[in-house]
Structures are given as structure tokens and as C-alpha cells.
Design a protein around this motif. Structure first.
Motif, short mmCIF file in Angstrom:
data_model
loop_
_atom_site.label_atom_id
_atom_site.label_comp_id
_atom_site.label_asym_id
_atom_site.label_seq_id
_atom_site.Cartn_x
_atom_site.Cartn_y
_atom_site.Cartn_z
N PRO A 353 0.80 -1.23 0.00
CA PRO A 353 0.00 0.00 0.00
C PRO A 353 0.83 1.27 0.00
CG PRO A 353 -0.89 -1.59 1.57
CD PRO A 353 0.42 -2.14 1.11
N ALA A 354 1.90 1.31 0.78
CA ALA A 354 2.72 2.52 0.85
C ALA A 354 3.37 2.81 -0.50
CB ALA A 354 3.79 2.38 1.94
N ARG A 355 3.89 1.78 -1.13
CA ARG A 355 4.52 1.97 -2.44
C ARG A 355 3.47 2.32 -3.51
NH1 ARG A 355 9.36 0.51 -4.00
NH2 ARG A 355 8.59 -0.39 -5.96
N SER A 356 2.30 1.74 -3.38
CA SER A 356 1.24 2.06 -4.33
C SER A 356 0.87 3.54 -4.24
CB SER A 356 0.01 1.20 -4.06
OG SER A 356 -1.02 1.48 -4.98
N MET A 357 0.80 4.07 -3.03
CA MET A 357 0.48 5.49 -2.87
C MET A 357 1.60 6.36 -3.41
SD MET A 357 -1.40 5.55 0.87
CE MET A 357 -1.79 7.30 0.76
N THR A 358 2.84 5.96 -3.14
CA THR A 358 3.98 6.74 -3.62
C THR A 358 4.06 6.72 -5.14
OG1 THR A 358 5.21 6.23 -1.60
CG2 THR A 358 6.48 6.98 -3.49
N ARG A 359 3.74 5.58 -5.74
CA ARG A 359 3.86 5.40 -7.19
C ARG A 359 2.52 5.62 -7.91
NH1 ARG A 359 5.44 -0.31 -8.55
NH2 ARG A 359 5.73 0.63 -10.62
N ALA A 360 1.56 6.25 -7.25
CA ALA A 360 0.21 6.32 -7.81
C ALA A 360 0.17 6.92 -9.20
CB ALA A 360 -0.70 7.10 -6.87
N ALA A 361 0.90 8.00 -9.44
CA ALA A 361 0.86 8.64 -10.77
C ALA A 361 1.39 7.69 -11.84
CB ALA A 361 1.67 9.93 -10.74
N GLU A 362 2.50 7.02 -11.53
CA GLU A 362 3.08 6.07 -12.47
C GLU A 362 2.11 4.92 -12.76
OE1 GLU A 362 6.53 2.60 -12.24
OE2 GLU A 362 6.48 4.21 -10.75
N LEU A 363 1.49 4.39 -11.71
CA LEU A 363 0.57 3.27 -11.88
C LEU A 363 -0.68 3.69 -12.63
CD1 LEU A 363 0.90 1.68 -8.33
CD2 LEU A 363 2.05 0.97 -10.43
N LEU A 364 -1.18 4.88 -12.36
CA LEU A 364 -2.35 5.36 -13.08
C LEU A 364 -2.05 5.54 -14.56
CD1 LEU A 364 -3.71 7.91 -10.48
CD2 LEU A 364 -5.00 5.99 -11.40
N GLU A 365 -0.84 5.96 -14.87
CA GLU A 365 -0.47 6.09 -16.27
C GLU A 365 -0.48 4.73 -16.97
OE1 GLU A 365 3.06 8.14 -18.97
OE2 GLU A 365 2.81 8.69 -16.86
N LEU A 366 -0.02 3.69 -16.26
CA LEU A 366 -0.09 2.34 -16.82
C LEU A 366 -1.53 1.89 -17.04
CD1 LEU A 366 2.68 0.58 -14.70
CD2 LEU A 366 2.78 1.13 -17.14
N VAL A 367 -2.38 2.18 -16.07
CA VAL A 367 -3.80 1.85 -16.23
C VAL A 367 -4.39 2.62 -17.40
CG1 VAL A 367 -6.07 2.09 -15.17
CG2 VAL A 367 -4.19 1.15 -13.84
N GLY A 368 -4.03 3.89 -17.53
CA GLY A 368 -4.51 4.68 -18.66
C GLY A 368 -4.10 4.07 -19.99
N ALA A 369 -2.88 3.52 -20.04
CA ALA A 369 -2.42 2.87 -21.27
C ALA A 369 -3.30 1.67 -21.61
CB ALA A 369 -0.97 2.44 -21.12
N ARG A 370 -3.68 0.91 -20.60
CA ARG A 370 -4.55 -0.25 -20.87
C ARG A 370 -5.92 0.20 -21.34
NH1 ARG A 370 -4.96 -6.01 -18.13
NH2 ARG A 370 -6.86 -6.69 -19.15
N ILE A 371 -6.44 1.25 -20.73
CA ILE A 371 -7.74 1.76 -21.17
C ILE A 371 -7.63 2.28 -22.61
CG2 ILE A 371 -9.46 3.56 -20.77
CD1 ILE A 371 -8.80 3.34 -17.76
N GLY A 372 -6.53 2.96 -22.91
CA GLY A 372 -6.32 3.44 -24.27
C GLY A 372 -6.27 2.32 -25.28
N ALA A 373 -5.61 1.21 -24.92
CA ALA A 373 -5.54 0.07 -25.82
C ALA A 373 -6.92 -0.53 -26.06
CB ALA A 373 -4.61 -0.99 -25.24
N ALA A 374 -7.73 -0.59 -25.02
CA ALA A 374 -9.09 -1.12 -25.18
C ALA A 374 -9.94 -0.20 -26.05
CB ALA A 374 -9.74 -1.29 -23.81
N LEU A 375 -9.68 1.10 -26.00
CA LEU A 375 -10.42 2.04 -26.84
C LEU A 375 -10.11 1.84 -28.32
CD1 LEU A 375 -10.03 5.30 -24.73
CD2 LEU A 375 -12.19 4.16 -25.26
#
Length: 393
Positions: A353-375
């Protein structure tokens, strides 16, 4: 841009303790844009009455008004509210919230909402008459007494002396004097934006539910319970006056109750109010997808927090909704029943959890990439961390 390209609206709340709503939207947009550069992305940060409410309106084009006002301990803090014409949006958390406490200072008996009253008075003095007050994230349990004193109400003890700051002092409240209330209140309409439905008193009330989060131990809880019981009896002496029992009366340490009982304020779901005021239905009318989210998607989220409000509004417009959260504590059936077409949890990419919060922007960008691929290709997959992770239902 051809109409063959996709239109996406990102309407996420903050990831508390990690990223603001605007930062969440930025990170998701970067990821989508990297994989699907022709996608038209509209960023529309939202909030439900707590932290980030004013920022959501500023992002929608409202004007920022800055001032200094007393924080929860009385020390002056920088704050701001948003205005558009005669309407103003004020955020309690930005003046007397937990984030405004001096470092290491927790004093639940003596923190007060005076600063909120100062901001309300400032808005009234500058012509605002339709006020929205967001009540989330408070550091106070004073029943709104400080707010009301800053607006001209006198709260007196048995000797006729004004009471000091803080909820504990309300044990000695004996009478109130309305004669000095700000005159513009007579022409003002005040709406309370909140994501909680707690009453003022009882096992689900302001003290028992929220004061422990503000540093109250058993002794402080007993004092504050007695104080708010006395405050309720003073402001609503007639059995027919039931403001203390109203949903939302316990919001912000009972500030909801004080505002209802004295100012005639009316509570409303924070996210619904925000979406109405920023004209959300019009902003998503031609969208192909809405993305929403918050830090933790759980059972409490289903009781009216930002993602559910966004989903409801999007459903009315016939637009599917994907939800993204730091962690998701709901099962696939619950998510499907809530109306989400897909869900992504950062915890699937970073288990700590601590690392997830620290890396949230990076992880959200990865999720955005997956959403973009699905689009761009609904059958496409983007490996994040675990290639077996599947978010679509």
C-alpha cells in the motif's frame, strides 16, 4: 480530429493521501494519450464535498477568491473559495480541516469552526447569495458553534459570558443571541454538500463515528458527547424541531446541525450537487466513455460517494463508466450491479500500500495505457504487471 476517434471524460475524485483529483486525471490522460493519441480527452476533476471540492469548481472555470482565516486552532491559514456570479463554493476542509492543523497538534476539545464562518461572511460581503458549503474532512467537533459565532451569533454561559473556542465549551452553553447575525444571511440560500448521512447524536453520530479520527480518547468522547447533547437541546428546544436527527447533521463534527438549525441550510449529496453545478450532463453528452475513481472503492463508496454519483449521471446519458481505484474491496458482482463496465485497481500492480500510494501517478499512467488500448481495439490487452490480470467483466 475525425469523429471516428474516441471521446473520453475523466471525472475522478482525489486519491486521498496520494494525488489530487486533477493529478489523477493528468496521469490517466497521459497513459491513454500514449497508446491512443487520437483520443479526445476531457479532464473534469470532481469531489463530494470534502477535500478538492473548490479545486473541482476552479477546474470547471469558476473564479478563485483567496483570503486568510482562522484555522481549527485559531492560527491564521491561507484558504480560498470559488465563485461564479452570485454563487460561491466553500470548502470546510480548506480552512478548518485536518490538513490545517499545526504539525503534531491534535486537540479535539478546543478546535473550532470559526474560520469557516469567516469565509462564509467574506463571500456574503462580496455579493454571494447562493452558497454551497462542503463539509468533509473537518478537524473539529463543535456543532458548528464557531462558524455561527463568526457569523454574529452569541453563545453564552449562565453568567452571560461568551463561550471560548471548541466543542468542550458547549457543556456550559446556556443561551444564544441571534441579534447580531450577519444581515445578508436573510437573503442567502445555503446548501450543505456532504458524503455522509450521520445524525448529530447517538451511536452513529458525530462524536462516536468521527471524533476518534481527530484524536479523541474515551475521556474526550464523553466530554464532547455531553457538549453536543447540550448544544442540541439549546438550539432545538421544541420536540418538533428535529435537526439533530436529520441525515448529515453529524457531518464535520456537527457543523451540519448548526448550519441547519440556525442558518436554514439544506443538506444534499455532495457529488450530485457538484455534478449539477459544473453541468456534468452537458459535458459528457457526446462522450464514448467516462472514467471515474477514488483512492479506495469499498462498501462506503456505494452509499453515494463520487464514483457512484458519476456512474449514475453517466448512465442517464447512456455513457459507459470505467472505475479506477487505489484498491477495490468489492467483488465483480458488486461492481457489475453498481453499473461499472470495467474496473482497475492499482493494488493489482503494486501490492504494497505505501509503495502504491507513492507510485500512484506512475501506476495510473499504466492503467490509462490499458484503457487506451481497449479504446483502439476492444480485443487488445496491455500487460501491466501481471499479464493474467483482467479488469473487464
Amino acid at each position: 480530429m475525425s469523429r471516428d476517434s474516441r471521446r473520453v471524460v475523466i471525472a475522478a475524485d482525489k486519491f486521498k493521501g496520494s494525488l489530487s483529483a486533477a493529478q489523477v486525471a493528468d496521469a490517466l490522460a497521459r497513459g491513454i494519450g500514449r497508446v491512443a493519441p487520437d483520443t479526445e480527452i476531457r479532464q473534469l476533476p470532481v469531489a463530494d464535498g470534502g477535500e478538492g471540492t473548490v479545486e473541482a469548481f476552479l477546474a470547471a472555470g469558476w473564479r478563485r477568491v483567496a483570503l486568510r482565516a482562522p484555522g481549527p486552532t485559531g492560527v491564521l491559514v491561507d484558504t480560498a473559495y470559488a465563485v461564479s456570479g452570485r454563487a460561491a463554493v466553500i470548502e470546510l476542509a480548506d480552512v478548518v480541516g485536518l490538513a490545517k492543523l499545526p504539525e503534531g497538534h491534535r486537540d479535539p476539545l478546543r478546535t473550532g469552526t470559526e474560520g469557516l464562518g469567516v469565509v462564509i461572511a467574506h463571500a456574503l460581503d462580496h455579493g454571494a447569495r447562493d452558497l454551497v458549503v462542503g463539509l468533509g474532512g473537518s478537524a473539529t467537533t463543535d456543532g458548528g458553534a464557531g462558524m455561527l459565532r463568526a457569523l454574529g451569533l452569541r453563545v453564552l454561559d449562565a453568567a452571560g459570558a461568551d463561550l471560548p473556542r471548541g466543542g468542550a465549551a458547549l457543556v456550559d452553553a446556556d443561551s444564544i443571541d441571534h441579534s447580531g447575525l450577519h444581515p445578508a444571511l436573510a437573503d442567502a440560500r445555503i446548501t450543505l454538500a456532504s458524503d455522509v448521512d450521520n445524525p448529530l447524536l447517538g451511536p452513529t453520530g458525530a462524536v462516536r463515528t468521527y471524533s476518534p479520527q481527530k484524536g479523541a480518547g474515551p475521556r474526550e468522547l464523553a466530554v464532547l458527547t455531553a457538549a453536543l447533547e447540550n448544544w442540541a437541546a439549546l438550539l432545538q428546544p421544541r420536540p418538533s424541531a428535529t435537526y439533530a436527527d436529520q441525515p448529515g447533521a453529524g457531518a464535520a463534527g456537527g457543523a451540519g446541525f448548526g448550519a441547519m438549525a440556525v442558518l436554514g441550510a439544506r443538506p444534499r449529496s455532495g457529488i450530485d450537487l457538484v455534478l449539477d453545478l459544473i453541468d456534468f450532463p452537458a459535458r459528457i453528452a457526446d462522450a464514448d466513455l467516462v472514467i471515474t475513481g477514488e483512492g479506495s472503492l469499498d462498501a462506503q463508496s456505494l452509499r453515494g460517494k463520487a464514483p457512484l454519483g458519476v456512474r449514475s449521471a453517466a448512465a442517464a446519458a447512456g455513457v459507459p463508466v470505467t472505475v479506477v481505484a487505489g484498491r477495490i474491496l468489492l467483488g465483480a458482482e458488486q461492481l457489475r450491479a453498481a453499473g461499472f463496465s470495467a474496473a482497475y485497481a492499482l493494488s493489482e500492480l503494486e501490492a504494497d500500500p505505501a509503495r502504491s500510494m507513492t507510485r500512484a501517478a506512475e501506476l495510473l499512467e499504466l492503467v490509462g495505457a490499458r484503457i487506451g488500448a481497449a479504446l483502439t481495439s476492444p480485443s487488445a490487452t496491455v500487460a501491466l504487471v501481471d499479464p493474467s490480470y483482467t479488469s473487464e467483466f
